[in-house]
Motif scaffolding. Structure first.
Motif, mmCIF file in Angstrom:
data_model
loop_
_atom_site.group_PDB
_atom_site.id
_atom_site.type_symbol
_atom_site.label_atom_id
_atom_site.label_comp_id
_atom_site.label_asym_id
_atom_site.label_seq_id
_atom_site.Cartn_x
_atom_site.Cartn_y
_atom_site.Cartn_z
ATOM 1 N N ARG A 3 27.925 -27.251 38.831
ATOM 2 C CA ARG A 3 27.516 -26.394 39.312
ATOM 3 C C ARG A 3 26.876 -25.790 40.564
ATOM 4 O O ARG A 3 27.180 -25.168 41.508
ATOM 5 C CB ARG A 3 26.586 -25.440 38.110
ATOM 6 N N VAL A 4 25.901 -26.887 40.821
ATOM 7 C CA VAL A 4 24.985 -26.715 41.980
ATOM 8 C C VAL A 4 25.984 -27.137 43.296
ATOM 9 O O VAL A 4 25.972 -26.571 44.388
ATOM 10 C CB VAL A 4 23.883 -27.734 41.860
ATOM 11 N N ASP A 30 19.695 -20.083 36.571
ATOM 12 C CA ASP A 30 20.223 -21.483 36.178
ATOM 13 C C ASP A 30 19.175 -22.675 35.681
ATOM 14 O O ASP A 30 17.993 -22.536 36.235
ATOM 15 C CB ASP A 30 21.218 -22.129 37.324
ATOM 16 N N LEU A 31 19.693 -23.498 35.079
ATOM 17 C CA LEU A 31 18.692 -24.486 34.611
ATOM 18 C C LEU A 31 18.172 -25.492 35.749
ATOM 19 O O LEU A 31 16.995 -25.961 35.911
ATOM 20 C CB LEU A 31 19.410 -25.472 33.450
ATOM 21 N N TRP A 32 19.156 -25.621 36.936
ATOM 22 C CA TRP A 32 18.794 -26.258 37.991
ATOM 23 C C TRP A 32 18.217 -25.313 39.144
ATOM 24 O O TRP A 32 18.872 -24.719 39.475
ATOM 25 C CB TRP A 32 20.005 -27.123 38.610
ATOM 26 N N THR A 40 20.612 -24.743 41.801
ATOM 27 C CA THR A 40 21.586 -23.840 41.670
ATOM 28 C C THR A 40 21.061 -22.467 41.901
ATOM 29 O O THR A 40 21.889 -21.595 42.359
ATOM 30 C CB THR A 40 22.211 -24.056 40.198
ATOM 31 N N ARG A 41 20.025 -22.371 41.592
ATOM 32 C CA ARG A 41 19.256 -21.007 41.588
ATOM 33 C C ARG A 41 19.112 -20.341 42.833
ATOM 34 O O ARG A 41 19.289 -19.462 43.367
ATOM 35 C CB ARG A 41 17.857 -20.858 40.977
ATOM 36 N N ASP A 44 25.082 -21.208 29.168
ATOM 37 C CA ASP A 44 23.572 -21.260 29.547
ATOM 38 C C ASP A 44 23.050 -20.051 28.941
ATOM 39 O O ASP A 44 23.383 -18.899 29.747
ATOM 40 C CB ASP A 44 23.446 -21.352 31.101
ATOM 41 N N ARG A 80 28.049 -28.557 33.281
ATOM 42 C CA ARG A 80 27.439 -29.711 33.965
ATOM 43 C C ARG A 80 26.675 -29.322 35.060
ATOM 44 O O ARG A 80 27.508 -28.509 35.935
ATOM 45 C CB ARG A 80 28.450 -30.718 34.136
ATOM 46 N N GLY A 81 25.538 -29.604 35.112
ATOM 47 C CA GLY A 81 24.603 -29.015 36.125
ATOM 48 C C GLY A 81 25.040 -29.502 37.717
ATOM 49 O O GLY A 81 25.063 -28.652 38.286
ATOM 50 N N HIS A 82 25.328 -30.658 37.549
ATOM 51 C CA HIS A 82 25.741 -31.193 39.166
ATOM 52 C C HIS A 82 26.880 -30.408 39.361
ATOM 53 O O HIS A 82 27.184 -30.344 40.688
ATOM 54 C CB HIS A 82 25.873 -32.647 39.189
#
Length: 1391
Positions: free
Chosen positions: A935-936, A977-979, A982-983, A1065, A931-933
């Motif tokens: 990870r960030v 990362d997709l977000w 996050t990157r 990912d 889940r992206g949120h």
């Protein structure tokens, strides 16, 4: 400019005036007027000449030229000579009378030129007009109008001609048959009368002061008879209006006896016209003139007509007024003028007519009557002077009216009364109270424009005019000073006047300053003589509390503070100098902010500081106790304004803190506990703040009073057994306990640290938890009320912070620490994991943050559970949708900050690389979350921890940063990362880690490394979603890492990145491959000793995943390693378990990518092959005639590796699922056969379990490999194994795990499958015999069973079926070549 040039230019402009474009025409006229400003005579002559030369010029163009001439004449008439004036007069006269019919625009323009010239050359103009005004002939329409307008514009020059004009004009009246001519004659008579009256009114300035009104009486009377008796009866409305307009000024010129004689007919005649005409402004004006004429002659007839006149006038004044209609406004003005005239002659009858109408049911009637009354008070002051009491008493009913229009009219009447001394009479104070009440009306959020037909005006309109009236009366009417001071002070304290505080304070400030200037002693308020005035304590309390919301009510905070400053002598004599310094500072603070930007807590703290400073300056305990008593009395006044009541509680606590009488303090505290409204959140908070502030000076008394209240009947009744069974919304028990818990928290937070620290555990926490969990019938009952839970969490947080802030708090032993942390963890776990609705978890984490810094340290398991619970409670919260007020987002941000503070607090206790590693381990699952949120958030926390660790890093000796590679390997793949967030956080983490390494190497904290700083530039580029750009940035990041990574951390980084190949990912997995290959390329020359481990890990990763990019990355990694350490790579691959599986074959093929590397590898393989024997002989039985030949492992592996590296990728891909997994079964069986030959005799005939056919090819091969690798499989009995282990080439020496079986030779299987041979997958073939041990082969290498059955023996194929043996294909395995060598044939590879 010469004359000829002016004329030429004028001619050009006049020719251009006929342009068809209206804009051009307008510009030409403007230019002509501008030229006339400088050369008026030339331009006028040019215009006259142009009009004479162009006789056929259309009248619209002639009109424009005449208007330009008028403009030039009006602006430069003083510069014109007589000849030019004469020429212009003749021109205008000719233009005006050229056409017999009416052409209004053209002829009116010419008439205006004549009127403009008549201001200076009246004789010449009059001469020209009289030449066209001959007796017995009807003149031109505009000749009469020009004479009329000329008489008004130059009365002194025209009136001497009026006698002859009237004598000529009166016979013409009977000749006028058309209404238009009659209208212009009426207009002329009106203007002649007005100019005559003006002349007579200014005889002292007139050229002929001998002129008398009687000279015009006869002519006026003759004209009056015709107009009134004949023309007024006309059906034409315009004519009737013209007649009425003329009769007004003519009535002043009539003889007195004739006017008295005509009034009975004249007044009804005029009044009757009100019903016939909608526009009545001209009639009202004429009526006012007639009434003035009647009053001036003392007419008695007017008394008879008075009632009818008043009725008509009152009806007119009650008509709604539209501000957009000038005629209606003019009519109102003239009607009120009529009332003024009548008030001069009959004030009693007028009031007797008006005042009863104040009780009318019609709102318009009441409003109209009040307007007349206001006008009479202002315009007929002398006549109304004796009527003041009567008028005041008649206002009682309007004061009770609720209609907004009536209210506004009443306020206007009161304003007029204030200017004329009415409010000084008995009953005047009620009028001022009414104005203050209207000032307190609620303002409309959006004031609406009142409509003409609306019954009610907006309340804001009434309020606005009331505020203006109060201020104007206070500041501009000197006689009202004694009335308003100190009377207006009575309105400060009552709550119903709260909205009027700002205008009240402003008025009072002005009144107070004015009285101070006049007489300082008179400024002092005599409280004894007026019991209704508020006390100094009440004024101070009220003004201070309302200042807490300074921008409400049009800025009442600043107004209240200014009033306090002015009243300092009435509050206390010693406050003048102190307040002169402190109050201006408060006002400056308010000027710097607005209602939206003012920090409320900071402002309240400034006010409380002002109060403390005031109490210290007074230093009078009696005065302070009286102030605290008044503050407690005013508490109920603020039940509807909880924020202000909250602040008043704080003021009470501050005042009690300054009191020295402990009995008074405890009494007030007890009253507060007993009377508080616990259901209100803000009141609970205010009560707690009050106790906390009071505890600063009275800690023992505050704690004792709280404990007494807990023991009292009041508290016990609210927490009794029967309340347990009530609905939570109906009982107050939890709210009371919540308030008490908060009180203890605020006491701990505000009381002196040195006094609180010894009593935290013994008193505060004990009583706090006693209130939180009560006992009913001896059973401990804990509440689940969220309010009480939040109160406990907040109080624990405040108390823990107080302990931490004390001088010896951190060093002292806090025995309840584990219990409190456990309680906080329970609260955190009880919160819903997917949503954030209350600040409980935020406050609980803050409490744990403070508790973590206390001794003793938390156990490692407890700390781990705490971190895990907090992370799960915050990171898993689902993202909330955007909320307009932003409260939800603010709560989340505060909660996240609390989590950061907690983690940094725990890290602070172990500022080592191991401590940092433990914190990151907790975050690692969240960093890899799908889940992206999550990870960030996790990476944001990681960046925060790393930044904190970097800022607080102290290295006393140069020690290695052991975890650098592991941590960089965890964060760096997330750069793709997709977000985007996050990157960027991942780059921040890598950036901090590189500077941590520099810090461990001994660099100072402010050192900036050029290589590491490149990451900041790369960080901005990671916001782009382009995959190519992302992976290019990842490659650049890897280059930066490769340049700054210590050699000893390289292998740990690579191994961690290898783990990242399996990231769900795909972009992060690809980023890991990019970084791995970049690191191998940049730093691979340092990895000679780690090659076997890296190859083993690569082969294991290939077994775990089937992703194409991982396969390609693994091949490229082996290629990069082999290009730098080809011998080590070959040795590692040779040490792979036999038979080679497909993944090992994949790695072998990487060695055939580049021709130079391939040549080196083949040379190395041939060299190894030439140094070892392909097989060894031995006798399994003493009586055996033929020795057994067993293949050695190294040549087998060499041949398999050579074949795998030379295999075509297309053939490898061509081996499908049916062959790729089990193609090496033949080799596995041969290997097993060779193994059985090498067994001791006692074991050779034991049971060997063959792989069942039902497992399929892959299962069979795995089974075979397991048998080969099993410790009991006697792998040590293989010939040459000891030598392999000594050389470090065997499987055990390399420590490489076995892989999955590879593919079989494609061609032979296809041929067998096409021919339908056994082993091709057809059903019906006999399965191999189970349980029987393998037999030794015949001397010729054939199976004995096949000879007995009389058919050619077939090698065993995949799955135990008959079929061709698998060649040494891409997947490894023993092919026919090696099997031949096992049977004693020559080895082809040696040829």
């Amino acid at each position: 400019m010469s004359e000829s040039h002016v004329q030429r230019l004028s001619t050009i402009l006049l020719d251009a005036i006929t342009d068809k474009d209206p804009l051009v025409q307008e510009q030409v006229c403007g230019a002509l007027c501008a030229l006339g400003e400088s050369r008026p005579e030339e331009v006028l002559l040019a215009c006259a000449e142009h009009l004479r030369q162009h006789e056929k010029l259309a009248h619209p163009y002639r009109t424009m030229i005449l208007r330009a001439v008028e403009t030039v004449v009006s602006s430069r008439i003083g510069e014109l000579d007589k000849d030019v004036a004469r020429t212009t007069i003749l021109l205008a006269s000719g233009e005006m009378t050229r056409a017999k019919e009416l052409v209004c625009d053209w002829q009116q323009a010419a008439s205006n030129v004549l009127v403009a010239l008549g201001k200076r050359f009246v004789g010449k103009v009059m001469e020209e007009m009289l030449s066209k005004f001959q007796p017995g002939l009807l003149p031109h329409y505009f000749v009469v109008q020009t004479l009329a307008n000329l008489s008004v514009s130059n009365a002194f020059g025209t009136v001497p001609f009026l006698t002859s004009i009237l004598s000529t004009m009166l016979p013409m009246l009977s000749l006028a048959k058309h209404d238009s001519m009659r209208v212009v004659f009426c207009f002329a008579l009106q203007r002649f009368s007005e100019s005559t009256l003006e002349y007579l009114a200014n005889l002292d300035q007139a050229p002929d002061p001998t002129v008398r009104k009687d000279a015009f009486a006869t002519d006026t009377l003759s004209a009056y008879d015709i107009l009134f008796h004949q023309w007024l009866q006309s059906r034409e409305a315009k004519l009737r209006l013209a007649v009425v307009e003329a009769l007004g000024p003519m009535s002043h010129l009539l003889p007195s006896e004739k006017l008295e004689e005509q009034l009975p007919k004249l007044l009804p005649g005029v009044l009757a016209l009100y019903k016939k005409h909608a526009e009545t402004a001209h009639m009202s004006k004429s009526l006012a003139q007639i009434l003035e004429a009647a009053v001036s002659v003392g007419s008695r007839t007017l008394e008879v007509q008075l009632d009818s006149v008043l009725a008509v006038l009152h009806a007119q004044v009650c008509v709604p007024v539209e501000s957009s209609s000038p005629l209606v406004m003019s009519n109102q003005k003239e009607v009120l003028r009529c009332f003024t005239v009548l008030a001069c002659c009959s004030p009693d009858r007028l009031l007797a007519f008006l005042l009863p109408k104040l009780d009318s049911s019609s709102e318009r009637t009441r409003v109209g009557t009040l307007q007349v009354l206001r006008h009479l008070i202002n315009a007929a002051a002398a006549q109304m002077e004796v009527k003041k009491p009567f008028i005041l008493s008649s206002m009682k009913l309007p004061l009770l009216d609720t209609n907004s229009k009536v209210k506004r009219a009443v306020v206007q009447v009161i304003s007029a009364m204030a200017h004329h001394g009415y409010l000084e009479q008995p009953g005047g104070e009620a009028m001022m109270e009414y104005v203050v009440q209207q000032c307190a009306l609620p303002p409309e959020s959006e004031p609406q424009k009142p409509c003409a037909d609306s019954e009610n005006l907006p309340a804001d309109g009434v309020r606005a005019i009331s505020i203006s009236t109060l201020y104007l009366v206070s500041t501009t009417v000197d006689r009202m000073s004694d009335v308003l001071w100190p009377y207006l002070l009575e309105f400060l304290v009552p709550v119903r006047f709260t909205r009027a505080l700002t205008p009240l304070c402003r008025s009072l400030v002005h009144l107070a300053q004015k009285r101070q200037e006049q007489d300082a002693d008179a400024f002092l308020i005599q409280y004894n003589g007026n019991a209704t005035l508020p006390s100094p304590y009440a004024i101070t309390t009220r003004l201070l509390v309302v200042s807490s919301k300074p921008y409400l009510g049009d800025g009442r905070g600043a107004a209240s503070l200014r009033l306090l400053s002015v009243l300092h002598r009435n509050i206390h004599p010693v406050l003048g100098q102190r307040w002169a310094t402190t109050i201006p500072l408060l006002l400056e603070h308010l000027d710097e902010y607005t209602e939206e930007t003012l920090p409320q807590k900071e402002w309240e703290e400034k006010l409380l500081m002002f109060l403390r400073d005031t109490l210290a300056a007074v230093a009078d305990n009696t005065w302070i106790c009286q102030l605290s008593l008044e503050m407690c009395r005013q508490l109920p006044n603020y039940n509807e304004t909880p924020q202000e009541k909250n602040f008043l509680y704080k003021c009470i606590g501050t005042t009690l803190g300054a009191a020295s009488h402990k009995e008074v303090v405890r009494k007030h505290l007890q009253e507060l506990l007993e009377t508080a409204r616990y259901q209100e959140e803000t009141e609970r908070e205010g009560l707690a703040c009050c106790f906390g502030i009071c505890a600063i000076s009275h800690l023992d008394d505050t704690l004792a009073q709280l404990e007494d209240f807990v023991k009292s009947d009041v508290f016990r009744k609210s927490t009794g057994i029967f309340n347990i069974f009530k609905d939570r919304s109906e009982n107050e028990a939890d709210k009371v306990r919540s308030a008490l818990v908060l009180c203890y928290g605020h006491v701990a937070a505000r009381a002196p640290r040195e006094l609180v620290q010894p009593r935290v555990e013994s008193d505060i926490f004990r009583n706090m938890f006693q209130c939180f969990s009560t006992k009913v019938l001896g059973i401990k009952v804990e509440t689940k009320d969220p309010t009480l839970r939040l109160s406990l969490v907040r109080s624990v947080c405040m108390a823990s912070q107080a302990v931490c802030g004390s001088a010896r708090g951190s060093a002292s032993h806090f025995s309840r620490k584990a219990e409190l942390v456990g309680q906080m963890m329970e609260f955190i776990k009880a919160e819903p994991p997917d949503s954030l609705r209350t600040p409980i978890r935020k406050k609980a984490m803050l409490a744990c943050t403070y508790l973590a810094s206390l001794e003793p340290a938390l156990e490692e398991q407890v700390q781990a559970e705490l971190v895990h619970s907090c992370l799960h409670s915050v990171l898993a919260v689902l993202p909330e949708p955007t909320v307009e007020d932003g409260r939800q987002e603010s709560l989340y941000l505060d909660t996240m900050q609390a989590l950061k503070d907690l983690l940094t607090s725990l890290l602070q206790r172990d500022m080592t690389s191991q401590g940092l590693q433990r914190m990151v381990e907790h975050l690692s699952p969240w960093i890899k979350s799908p889940r992206g949120h999550e990870r960030v958030r996790a990476l944001g926390l990681s960046a925060c921890l790393l930044q904190y660790f970097l800022e607080h890093l102290h290295v006393s000796a140069l020690v290695p940063f052991h975890n650098l590679g592991l941590l960089i390997g965890l964060f760096s793949p997330r750069c793709a990362d997709l977000w985007p967030a996050t990157r960027q956080e991942a780059v921040s983490c890598v950036y901090c880690l590189l500077y941590l390494q520099l810090g461990y190497e001994g660099f100072s904290r402010d050192y900036r490394d050029d290589v590491a700083e490149q990451l900041l530039a790369l960080k901005d580029g990671l916001v782009h979603p382009d995959p190519a750009a992302l992976f290019h940035s990842c490659h650049s990041i890897a280059q930066v890492i490769a340049k700054r990574l210590p050699p000893d951390q390289l292998i740990s980084l690579l191994l961690t990145l290898f783990e990242g190949l399996g990231d769900p990912d795909k972009d992060c997995s690809r980023a890991a491959t990019v970084m791995i290959n970049c690191l191998l390329k940049e730093r691979g020359h340092l990895l000679l000793e780690k090659v076997p481990e890296l190859v083993s890990v690569l082969r294991a990763k290939l077994q775990e995943t089937r992703e194409e990019h991982v396969l390609q990355a693994a091949q490229h990694s082996v290629y990069l390693l082999a290009s730098q350490h080809h011998a080590a790579v070959v040795s590692s691959l040779l040490g792979s378990p036999l038979p080679f599986d497909s993944h090992t074959g994949t790695l072998w093929r990487a060695l055939a990518v580049e021709p130079g590397l391939t040549a080196q590898v083949l040379g190395l393989l041939l060299e190894k092959l030439s140094r070892d024997v392909p097989f060894k002989e031995g006798r399994a039985f003493l009586l055996s005639t033929t020795p057994d030949r067993v293949a050695t492992l190294l040549p087998l592996a060499l041949c398999g590796g050579c074949a795998a590296s030379r295999a075509s990728p297309r053939r490898q891909r061509g081996c499908g699922a049916a062959h790729g997994a089990g193609g090496g079964l033949g080799a596995a069986q041969d290997l097993g056969r060779a193994r059985r030959r090498c067994r001791p005799a006692g074991q050779r005939h034991g049971k060997v379990r063959r792989p069942p056919a039902a497992l399929g090819d892959e299962g069979a091969v795995q089974h075979a490999e397991q048998r080969v690798r099993h410790p009991e499989g006697h792998l040590h009995s293989f010939p040459g194994r000891a030598a392999q282990q000594q050389r470090g080439e065997g499987p055990d020496a390399l420590g490489v795990a076995a892989g999955q079986p590879g593919g079989a030779a494609e061609g032979q299987l296809r041929e067998r499958a096409a021919a339908g041979a056994p082993g091709s997958g057809q059903r019906g073939h006999r399965l191999p015999r189970q349980g029987a041990g393998p037999r030794p082969p015949a001397p010729d290498g054939h199976d004995r069973r096949a000879g007995r059955r009389g058919r050619r023996p077939q090698p065993r194929g995949p799955g135990g079926h008959g079929g061709p043996r698998a060649a040494a294909g891409p997947g490894g395995g023993l092919g026919p070549t090696l099997r031949a060598s096992a049977r004693g044939h020559s080895h082809p590879a040696l040829l």
